[in-house]
Design a protein around this motif. Structure first.
Motif, PDB file in Angstrom:
ATOM      1  N   LYS A 173       0.826  -1.211   0.000  1.00  0.00           N
ATOM      2  CA  LYS A 173       0.000   0.000   0.000  1.00  0.00           C
ATOM      3  C   LYS A 173       0.861   1.262   0.000  1.00  0.00           C
ATOM      4  CE  LYS A 173      -2.777  -1.097   3.524  1.00  0.00           C
ATOM      5  NZ  LYS A 173      -3.956  -1.052   4.405  1.00  0.00           N
ATOM      6  N   CYS A 174       2.128   1.121   0.376  1.00  0.00           N
ATOM      7  CA  CYS A 174       3.079   2.231   0.324  1.00  0.00           C
ATOM      8  C   CYS A 174       4.488   1.670   0.454  1.00  0.00           C
ATOM      9  CB  CYS A 174       2.814   3.246   1.442  1.00  0.00           C
ATOM     10  SG  CYS A 174       3.191   2.609   3.106  1.00  0.00           S
ATOM     11  N   TYR A 175       5.464   2.519   0.209  1.00  0.00           N
ATOM     12  CA  TYR A 175       6.866   2.196   0.468  1.00  0.00           C
ATOM     13  C   TYR A 175       7.433   3.286   1.373  1.00  0.00           C
ATOM     14  CZ  TYR A 175       6.392  -1.108  -3.375  1.00  0.00           C
ATOM     15  OH  TYR A 175       5.980  -2.140  -4.185  1.00  0.00           O
ATOM     16  N   ARG A 176       8.458   2.938   2.158  1.00  0.00           N
ATOM     17  CA  ARG A 176       9.024   3.888   3.111  1.00  0.00           C
ATOM     18  C   ARG A 176      10.542   3.893   2.991  1.00  0.00           C
ATOM     19  NH1 ARG A 176       4.860   5.465   6.390  1.00  0.00           N
ATOM     20  NH2 ARG A 176       3.051   4.063   6.392  1.00  0.00           N
ATOM     21  N   LYS A 177      11.093   5.082   2.827  1.00  0.00           N
ATOM     22  CA  LYS A 177      12.541   5.229   2.675  1.00  0.00           C
ATOM     23  C   LYS A 177      13.258   4.741   3.925  1.00  0.00           C
ATOM     24  CE  LYS A 177      15.987   8.500   0.945  1.00  0.00           C
ATOM     25  NZ  LYS A 177      16.242   9.887   0.507  1.00  0.00           N
ATOM     26  N   ASN A 178      14.367   4.044   3.718  1.00  0.00           N
ATOM     27  CA  ASN A 178      15.194   3.495   4.788  1.00  0.00           C
ATOM     28  C   ASN A 178      14.540   2.344   5.550  1.00  0.00           C
ATOM     29  OD1 ASN A 178      17.203   5.327   4.112  1.00  0.00           O
ATOM     30  ND2 ASN A 178      16.557   6.826   5.649  1.00  0.00           N
ATOM     31  N   TYR A 179      13.413   1.828   5.023  1.00  0.00           N
ATOM     32  CA  TYR A 179      12.789   0.634   5.586  1.00  0.00           C
ATOM     33  C   TYR A 179      12.849  -0.472   4.534  1.00  0.00           C
ATOM     34  CZ  TYR A 179      10.565   2.833   9.672  1.00  0.00           C
ATOM     35  OH  TYR A 179      10.321   3.472  10.868  1.00  0.00           O
ATOM     36  N   GLU A 180      13.421  -1.599   4.886  1.00  0.00           N
ATOM     37  CA  GLU A 180      13.308  -2.740   3.987  1.00  0.00           C
ATOM     38  C   GLU A 180      11.850  -3.194   3.992  1.00  0.00           C
ATOM     39  OE1 GLU A 180      15.525  -3.474   2.072  1.00  0.00           O
ATOM     40  OE2 GLU A 180      17.513  -3.207   2.955  1.00  0.00           O
ATOM     41  N   ILE A 181      11.407  -3.803   2.897  1.00  0.00           N
ATOM     42  CA  ILE A 181       9.976  -4.124   2.785  1.00  0.00           C
ATOM     43  C   ILE A 181       9.518  -5.132   3.845  1.00  0.00           C
ATOM     44  CG2 ILE A 181       9.745  -3.505   0.355  1.00  0.00           C
ATOM     45  CD1 ILE A 181      10.137  -6.406  -0.383  1.00  0.00           C
ATOM     46  N   TRP A 182      10.427  -5.915   4.406  1.00  0.00           N
ATOM     47  CA  TRP A 182      10.023  -6.852   5.455  1.00  0.00           C
ATOM     48  C   TRP A 182       9.993  -6.194   6.829  1.00  0.00           C
ATOM     49  CZ3 TRP A 182      14.063  -7.876   2.019  1.00  0.00           C
ATOM     50  CH2 TRP A 182      15.338  -7.476   2.435  1.00  0.00           C
ATOM     51  N   ASN A 183      10.446  -4.942   6.924  1.00  0.00           N
ATOM     52  CA  ASN A 183      10.427  -4.233   8.211  1.00  0.00           C
ATOM     53  C   ASN A 183       9.274  -3.228   8.327  1.00  0.00           C
ATOM     54  OD1 ASN A 183      12.668  -5.532   9.341  1.00  0.00           O
ATOM     55  ND2 ASN A 183      14.105  -4.111   8.378  1.00  0.00           N
ATOM     56  N   GLN A 184       8.514  -3.048   7.263  1.00  0.00           N
ATOM     57  CA  GLN A 184       7.363  -2.150   7.351  1.00  0.00           C
ATOM     58  C   GLN A 184       6.248  -2.797   8.172  1.00  0.00           C
ATOM     59  OE1 GLN A 184       7.950  -0.330   2.863  1.00  0.00           O
ATOM     60  NE2 GLN A 184       5.891  -0.273   3.740  1.00  0.00           N
ATOM     61  N   ASP A 185       5.351  -1.950   8.716  1.00  0.00           N
ATOM     62  CA  ASP A 185       4.230  -2.447   9.504  1.00  0.00           C
ATOM     63  C   ASP A 185       3.321  -3.331   8.658  1.00  0.00           C
ATOM     64  OD1 ASP A 185       5.157  -1.046  11.673  1.00  0.00           O
ATOM     65  OD2 ASP A 185       3.752   0.625  11.443  1.00  0.00           O
ATOM     66  N   ASP A 186       2.676  -4.284   9.295  1.00  0.00           N
ATOM     67  CA  ASP A 186       1.741  -5.159   8.586  1.00  0.00           C
ATOM     68  C   ASP A 186       0.607  -4.369   7.943  1.00  0.00           C
ATOM     69  OD1 ASP A 186       3.305  -7.225   9.436  1.00  0.00           O
ATOM     70  OD2 ASP A 186       1.798  -8.169  10.727  1.00  0.00           O
ATOM     71  N   ASP A 187       0.229  -3.241   8.540  1.00  0.00           N
ATOM     72  CA  ASP A 187      -0.861  -2.428   7.990  1.00  0.00           C
ATOM     73  C   ASP A 187      -0.512  -1.832   6.623  1.00  0.00           C
ATOM     74  OD1 ASP A 187      -2.448  -2.941  10.146  1.00  0.00           O
ATOM     75  OD2 ASP A 187      -2.052  -1.040  11.169  1.00  0.00           O
ATOM     76  N   ASP A 188       0.755  -1.876   6.245  1.00  0.00           N
ATOM     77  CA  ASP A 188       1.173  -1.357   4.940  1.00  0.00           C
ATOM     78  C   ASP A 188       0.943  -2.361   3.816  1.00  0.00           C
ATOM     79  OD1 ASP A 188       1.954   1.002   6.087  1.00  0.00           O
ATOM     80  OD2 ASP A 188       4.107   0.597   6.019  1.00  0.00           O
ATOM     81  N   TYR A 189       0.369  -3.530   4.161  1.00  0.00           N
ATOM     82  CA  TYR A 189       0.203  -4.590   3.176  1.00  0.00           C
ATOM     83  C   TYR A 189      -1.221  -5.148   3.203  1.00  0.00           C
ATOM     84  CZ  TYR A 189       5.269  -4.425   3.316  1.00  0.00           C
ATOM     85  OH  TYR A 189       6.566  -3.989   3.270  1.00  0.00           O
ATOM     86  N   VAL A 190      -1.631  -5.701   2.069  1.00  0.00           N
ATOM     87  CA  VAL A 190      -2.944  -6.329   1.977  1.00  0.00           C
ATOM     88  C   VAL A 190      -2.868  -7.440   0.936  1.00  0.00           C
ATOM     89  CG1 VAL A 190      -3.804  -4.680   0.239  1.00  0.00           C
ATOM     90  CG2 VAL A 190      -5.423  -5.903   1.713  1.00  0.00           C
ATOM     91  N   SER A 191      -3.593  -8.528   1.178  1.00  0.00           N
ATOM     92  CA  SER A 191      -3.623  -9.651   0.243  1.00  0.00           C
ATOM     93  C   SER A 191      -4.668  -9.404  -0.845  1.00  0.00           C
ATOM     94  CB  SER A 191      -3.965 -10.952   0.980  1.00  0.00           C
ATOM     95  OG  SER A 191      -3.028 -11.217   1.995  1.00  0.00           O
ATOM     96  N   LEU A 192      -4.249  -9.563  -2.108  1.00  0.00           N
ATOM     97  CA  LEU A 192      -5.135  -9.357  -3.248  1.00  0.00           C
ATOM     98  C   LEU A 192      -4.944 -10.482  -4.259  1.00  0.00           C
ATOM     99  CD1 LEU A 192      -4.525  -5.540  -3.906  1.00  0.00           C
ATOM    100  CD2 LEU A 192      -6.511  -6.539  -2.763  1.00  0.00           C
ATOM    101  N   CYS A 193      -6.025 -10.869  -4.924  1.00  0.00           N
ATOM    102  CA  CYS A 193      -5.887 -11.825  -6.021  1.00  0.00           C
ATOM    103  C   CYS A 193      -5.233 -11.116  -7.213  1.00  0.00           C
ATOM    104  CB  CYS A 193      -7.247 -12.405  -6.415  1.00  0.00           C
ATOM    105  SG  CYS A 193      -8.344 -11.221  -7.245  1.00  0.00           S
TER     106      CYS A 193
END
Length: 253
Positions: A173-193
């Motif tokens: 749902k977004c990207y954050r500078k200086n954060y690897e994608i596995w370190n972002q909050d779970d709320d930044d992601y959603v499962s989609l077909c």
């Protein structure tokens, strides 16, 4: 690391699995699980469809192409497509593909980013494809037509635009500078077909935040693969990697 390498990192695979478990392995836009195997409905148009339909492009930019097919009877069908007008010819078979969702599950317009920057959406107008929707709803009583899931495609590419047993994607749902994608909050992601993932990318840009939380860029999906990174119809060439974005799926704007 390239974006493609990040997605293949074991730390991202672990994060991805956590999101899928949280979302109960169900698409959070349409409510359908890939294991349900709800096929899309397709209408084969054949190679002579232009004798029965008039064709008009009503919207086109680098990410979205919308086509209006008008029958000789006056009925119209509005579809999304990956084809440019010059690519349509009389020697290729085409189809209209209609995807489904759990009834009353999708809340239009669906916001797939951390900011509400949705594009104007012709498909959620009550009059759009009303005759098609009315006809199909008689046959799918437990499901509803995904208003944004109506596609005009080449017959050979149906699989790319159909849910039909495709694995779920974890959408950023977004990207954050200086954060690897596995370190972002779970709320930044959603499962989609796979279908809903395309629709979300078509309808909005994904924000990229700087160190203090300000948006300084947007991620724009590749117009060739719609952010999927691969093209199923070219799986036989370097596993189908999209040459336009080099497997990244997105460009910075």
């Amino acid at each position: 690391m390239s974006y493609n390498e990040l997605l293949n990192d074991q730390r991202w695979r672990t994060k991805r699995n956590q999101i899928l478990v949280r979302d109960k392995h169900t698409c959070q836009r349409c409510g359908i699980s890939p294991s349900s195997n709800f096929n899309a409905t397709s209408f084969k148009l054949g190679t002579n469809f232009q004798t029965n339909f008039g064709i008009e492009y009503i919207n086109e930019d680098s990410n979205t192409k919308i086509i209006r097919l008008v029958k000789n009877t006056g009925q119209e069908i509005i579809c999304k497509t990956s084809l440019a007008e010059y690519q349509i010819n009389l020697t290729t078979e085409y189809t209209i593909l209609v995807n489904f969702a759990i009834k009353n599950f999708i809340k239009y317009p669906y916001n797939g980013a951390t900011v509400n920057n949705l594009k104007d959406n012709i498909f959620i107008s009550p009059g759009t494809n009303s005759a098609l929707i009315k006809a199909l709803e008689k046959h799918k009583s437990t499901l509803a037509i995904d208003l944004e899931g109506i596609w005009f495609v080449e017959k050979k590419n149906e699989e790319e635009f159909s849910k039909n047993s495709q694995a779920l994607h974890v959408h950023h749902k977004c990207y954050r500078k200086n954060y690897e994608i596995w370190n972002q909050d779970d709320d930044d992601y959603v499962s989609l077909c796979n279908v809903c993932h395309q629709i979300v990318h078509i309808n909005q840009l994904i924000p990229y935040y700087d160190e203090v939380g300000r948006i300084y860029q947007y991620m724009k999906p590749c117009p060739r693969c719609n952010g999927k990174r691969i093209l199923e119809c070219y799986k036989h060439v370097q596993n189908g990697i999209c040459f336009q974005c080099k497997g990244e799926g997105v460009f910075m704007t």
